[in-house]
Design an enzyme around this catalytic site. Structure first.
Site, mmCIF file in Angstrom:
data_model
loop_
_atom_site.group_PDB
_atom_site.id
_atom_site.type_symbol
_atom_site.label_atom_id
_atom_site.label_comp_id
_atom_site.label_asym_id
_atom_site.label_seq_id
_atom_site.Cartn_x
_atom_site.Cartn_y
_atom_site.Cartn_z
ATOM 1 N N TRP A 143 8.433 73.978 12.208
ATOM 2 C CA TRP A 143 8.596 75.219 12.960
ATOM 3 C C TRP A 143 9.940 75.904 12.712
ATOM 4 O O TRP A 143 10.157 77.000 13.218
ATOM 5 C CB TRP A 143 8.448 74.950 14.472
ATOM 6 C CG TRP A 143 9.220 73.745 14.944
ATOM 7 C CD1 TRP A 143 8.709 72.500 15.178
ATOM 8 C CD2 TRP A 143 10.625 73.648 15.195
ATOM 9 N NE1 TRP A 143 9.713 71.628 15.555
ATOM 10 C CE2 TRP A 143 10.907 72.318 15.582
ATOM 11 C CE3 TRP A 143 11.690 74.560 15.147
ATOM 12 C CZ2 TRP A 143 12.189 71.870 15.903
ATOM 13 C CZ3 TRP A 143 12.965 74.112 15.457
ATOM 14 C CH2 TRP A 143 13.201 72.790 15.832
ATOM 15 N N PRO A 168 0.259 75.097 9.471
ATOM 16 C CA PRO A 168 1.602 75.378 9.989
ATOM 17 C C PRO A 168 1.835 74.581 11.275
ATOM 18 O O PRO A 168 0.902 74.013 11.840
ATOM 19 C CB PRO A 168 1.557 76.877 10.285
ATOM 20 C CG PRO A 168 0.106 77.190 10.501
ATOM 21 C CD PRO A 168 -0.695 76.177 9.727
ATOM 22 N N SER A 221 9.732 65.666 9.787
ATOM 23 C CA SER A 221 10.667 64.569 10.043
ATOM 24 C C SER A 221 10.323 63.362 9.164
ATOM 25 O O SER A 221 9.191 63.235 8.674
ATOM 26 C CB SER A 221 10.586 64.172 11.517
ATOM 27 O OG SER A 221 9.289 63.688 11.792
ATOM 28 N N GLU A 242 9.471 66.591 2.010
ATOM 29 C CA GLU A 242 10.807 67.130 2.324
ATOM 30 C C GLU A 242 11.080 66.741 3.767
ATOM 31 O O GLU A 242 10.514 67.321 4.688
ATOM 32 C CB GLU A 242 10.819 68.654 2.163
ATOM 33 C CG GLU A 242 10.442 69.143 0.773
ATOM 34 C CD GLU A 242 11.396 68.663 -0.297
ATOM 35 O OE1 GLU A 242 12.588 68.494 -0.007
ATOM 36 O OE2 GLU A 242 10.945 68.423 -1.428
ATOM 37 N N CYS A 276 17.232 71.255 8.557
ATOM 38 C CA CYS A 276 17.344 69.907 7.972
ATOM 39 C C CYS A 276 18.642 69.721 7.212
ATOM 40 O O CYS A 276 19.187 68.632 7.175
ATOM 41 C CB CYS A 276 16.156 69.652 7.059
ATOM 42 S SG CYS A 276 15.968 70.917 5.795
ATOM 43 N N GLU A 378 19.448 62.884 13.627
ATOM 44 C CA GLU A 378 19.499 64.343 13.469
ATOM 45 C C GLU A 378 19.720 64.965 14.838
ATOM 46 O O GLU A 378 18.920 64.724 15.751
ATOM 47 C CB GLU A 378 18.147 64.837 12.949
ATOM 48 C CG GLU A 378 18.070 64.993 11.467
ATOM 49 C CD GLU A 378 16.780 65.691 11.041
ATOM 50 O OE1 GLU A 378 15.699 65.315 11.521
ATOM 51 O OE2 GLU A 378 16.870 66.605 10.224
HETATM 52 P P1 NAD Z 1 7.450 67.210 12.535
HETATM 53 O O1 NAD Z 1 7.582 66.074 11.585
HETATM 54 O O2 NAD Z 1 7.259 66.916 13.960
HETATM 55 O O3 NAD Z 1 6.220 68.150 12.114
HETATM 56 C C1 NAD Z 1 6.115 68.720 10.824
HETATM 57 C C2 NAD Z 1 4.662 69.090 10.577
HETATM 58 O O4 NAD Z 1 3.915 67.874 10.466
HETATM 59 C C3 NAD Z 1 4.010 69.882 11.715
HETATM 60 O O5 NAD Z 1 3.136 70.835 11.184
HETATM 61 C C4 NAD Z 1 3.241 68.811 12.481
HETATM 62 O O6 NAD Z 1 2.155 69.305 13.234
HETATM 63 C C5 NAD Z 1 2.775 67.928 11.324
HETATM 64 N N1 NAD Z 1 2.403 66.570 11.705
HETATM 65 C C6 NAD Z 1 2.886 65.814 12.719
HETATM 66 N N2 NAD Z 1 2.270 64.612 12.737
HETATM 67 C C7 NAD Z 1 1.382 64.598 11.707
HETATM 68 C C8 NAD Z 1 0.455 63.638 11.214
HETATM 69 N N3 NAD Z 1 0.290 62.461 11.800
HETATM 70 N N4 NAD Z 1 -0.280 63.975 10.140
HETATM 71 C C9 NAD Z 1 -0.137 65.165 9.524
HETATM 72 N N5 NAD Z 1 0.710 66.127 9.970
HETATM 73 C C10 NAD Z 1 1.467 65.840 11.045
HETATM 74 O O7 NAD Z 1 8.735 68.118 12.268
HETATM 75 P P2 NAD Z 1 9.211 69.422 13.057
HETATM 76 O O8 NAD Z 1 9.697 68.998 14.400
HETATM 77 O O9 NAD Z 1 8.167 70.478 12.953
HETATM 78 O O10 NAD Z 1 10.456 69.863 12.134
HETATM 79 C C11 NAD Z 1 11.693 69.256 12.209
HETATM 80 C C12 NAD Z 1 11.858 68.162 11.169
HETATM 81 O O11 NAD Z 1 11.578 68.680 9.874
HETATM 82 C C13 NAD Z 1 13.285 67.637 11.101
HETATM 83 O O12 NAD Z 1 13.289 66.246 10.951
HETATM 84 C C14 NAD Z 1 13.834 68.304 9.843
HETATM 85 O O13 NAD Z 1 14.907 67.629 9.244
HETATM 86 C C15 NAD Z 1 12.625 68.336 8.975
HETATM 87 N N6 NAD Z 1 12.789 69.378 7.960
HETATM 88 C C16 NAD Z 1 13.027 69.005 6.663
HETATM 89 C C17 NAD Z 1 13.228 69.979 5.687
HETATM 90 C C18 NAD Z 1 13.492 69.616 4.240
HETATM 91 O O14 NAD Z 1 13.475 70.510 3.395
HETATM 92 N N7 NAD Z 1 13.764 68.360 3.927
HETATM 93 C C19 NAD Z 1 13.185 71.332 6.046
HETATM 94 C C20 NAD Z 1 12.933 71.671 7.375
HETATM 95 C C21 NAD Z 1 12.735 70.678 8.332
#
Ligand code: NAD
Length: 474
Positions: A143, A168, A221, A242, A276, A378
């Protein structure tokens, strides 16, 4: 509503999308479920064959048209981003431009796809080594950059000849859904791009467990990365992950302090620290600490925090109240172990419009030590957590003492020394005297538990391709 085969499809499950600055619902989004996702994947698999057989030039033209469309409609898209994500309009416009740069870049890269011919041990034959599209790509995005994270993946996948099924984040589905119509208007055949809002455990897991999906590209994450990798292992998918970071920001003794403080604050103001690659651990040489904290605190005082739709605000809310509570827990843990708050900006409290929003104060903390949670996890929020160091060797070792390796920043006057420190750090991207090094032109990906694979650059398209070798009589 899910975007499937070129149409919005209503469903029975709805979830409010909330503006984090006001706490009020913008709209209800229709969520996908397992069955709908399976159907969408089947259609994407059919559309993929046709898309793969289009000329790379044609695919590139479509992507470049998307880039132009994004730039032509920047105000509408930025407004949507600010409403659902909370970031200030100027940052939202920056995100739209950043997203467009990936469609431009991969629009060009498509025409550079080439294979090679290799000699065969038998004189009457030769090998043709051909890069081919992997198939249907499952894209799962977070998000914090609801448009740009999808754009990085979609542009590379479509350039390679893959069709996409994009889930998304459930918190920010609106700008992603707006992309459906944009792709259609820019010439993408129906079915090549399916966009399904939904929760991770349902739509996400339907994507990661489907036999028809060949590659998963996730930004999220590290914990989600592990789960996604586990689910995908049953059907042996290609993975591009990522994930989370814990970036060090190192201030060497000869750093230009005013610019360093300005850059650090700009980095933390971006999406209110929910990035991130943001500076998670700030290491300041002990001789500079007092001056540096004074400079930072003075600069922080001048910043306005509030509703991102008001152009006078420099930072917006955090994504939701749970995120705010998570940040509070890290701050309180550090305070209970001896850290101090050197400065705080909570000026959103003066604005009655922000009363029901998810705002978190901008805080500068000193006295952070390695055993505190804030130094290991984080923060994903507007907290600048400062540690000190004496020797360069010591700060390199501290910077590397984390399972993450996403980004790092080194500020110093002696470029040879700063470059030595940068080269000694295990991270995917390192900015020397620069806080925003990420661009479409370069491959970006994490080392250690921050990820697998890269996005952007000439390498980004390869994530969505595999090699086919044909032995041909000549
Ligand atoms: P999140 O891991 O909670 O969710 C990311 C996506 O994964 C969402 O669309 C979510 O619905 C989906 N998801 C969750 N559980 C899943 C499952 N079991 N199977 C498939 N999809 C699933 O992350 P967030 O809270 O949306 O974003 C923050 C995290 O993203 C932070 O840890 C941040 O560091 C990381 N991030 C990394 C980068 C990068 O380029 N490395 C960039 C932006 C954010």
């Amino acid at each position: 509503m899910p975007w499937i085969d070129g149409n919005f499809v209503p469903t029975d499950h709805k979830l409010p999308v909330t503006n984090p600055a006001t706490g009020s619902a913008i709209t209800q989004v229709h969520l996908g479920d397992h069955q709908l996702t399976e159907n969408a994947i089947k259609s994407a698999a059919v559309a993929q064959k046709e898309w793969e057989s289009t000329s790379p030039l044609q695919r590139g033209a479509c992507l470049k048209a998307v880039a132009k469309h994004l730039k032509d409609h920047i105000d509408r898209l930025a407004g949507l981003l600010t409403a659902e994500q909370g970031k200030p309009l100027a940052q939202a416009r920056g995100e739209v431009e950043y997203a467009a740069s990936f469609f431009e870049w991969f629009g060009e890269e498509a025409r550079r796809l080439s294979g090679r011919i290799s000699p065969h041990p038998e004189r009457s034959r030769e090998f043709h080594i051909l890069p081919t599209a992997l198939g249907v790509a499952g894209l799962i995005t977070p998000w914090n950059f609801p448009l740009a994270q999808g754009a990085k993946k979609a542009a590379a996948a479509l350039a390679a000849g893959c069709s996409i099924v994009w889930k998304p984040s459930e918190f920010t589905p609106l700008v992603a859904l707006a992309m459906g119509r944009i792709f259609q208007e820019c010439g993408l055949p129906d079915g090549v791009c399916q966009i399904i809002p939904g929760i991770g455990s349902e739509v996400g897991e339907s994507i990661t467990s489907s036999e028809k999906i060949s590659i998963i590209s996730l930004t999220g994450s590290t914990e989600t990365g592990r789960r996604v990798m586990e689910n995908s292992s049953r059907t042996l998918k290609h993975m591009s992950l990522e994930l989370g970071g814990n970036a060090p920001f190192i201030v060497l003794p000869d750093a230009e302090l005013d610019k360093t403080a300005e850059d650090l604050l700009s980095l933390k103001l971006l999406v209110s620290g929910q990035v991130c690659v943001t500076a998670n651990r700030v290491f300041v040489h002990e001789d500079l600490l007092d001056n540096f904290v004074d400079l930072l605190s003075t600069k922080l005082e001048t910043k306005m925090i509030g509703d991102g739709s008001d152009p006078s605000n420099h930072a917006g809310p955090v994504i939701h109240d749970d995120a705010k509570e998570g940040i509070n827990r890290l701050v309180n843990d550090a305070l209970s172990k001896g850290a101090e708050i050197a400065a705080q900006n909570s000026n959103f409290e003066d604005d009655p419009r922000c009363e029901s929003g998810s705002f978190s104060p901008f805080i500068i903390m000193t006295g952070i030590t390695p055993e505190m949670r804030i130094a290991n996890e984080e923060i994903f929020g507007p907290v600048i957590a400062i540690q000190t160091f004496k020797e360069t060797k010591e700060v390199i070792s501290s910077a590397n003492s984390t399972p993450y390796g996403l980004a790092a920043y080194v500020y110093g006057g002696d470029l040879a020394q700063a470059s030595h420190v940068a080269r000694s750090i295990d991270a995917g991207i390192i900015g020397v005297n620069e806080w925003r090094p990420l661009k479409a032109e370069i491959p970006f990906g994490g080392s250690k538990q921050s990820g697998i694979g890269v996005e952007g650059g000439a390498e980004g398209i390869q994530e969505f391709m595999e090699l086919k070798v044909i032995s041909i009589p000549v």
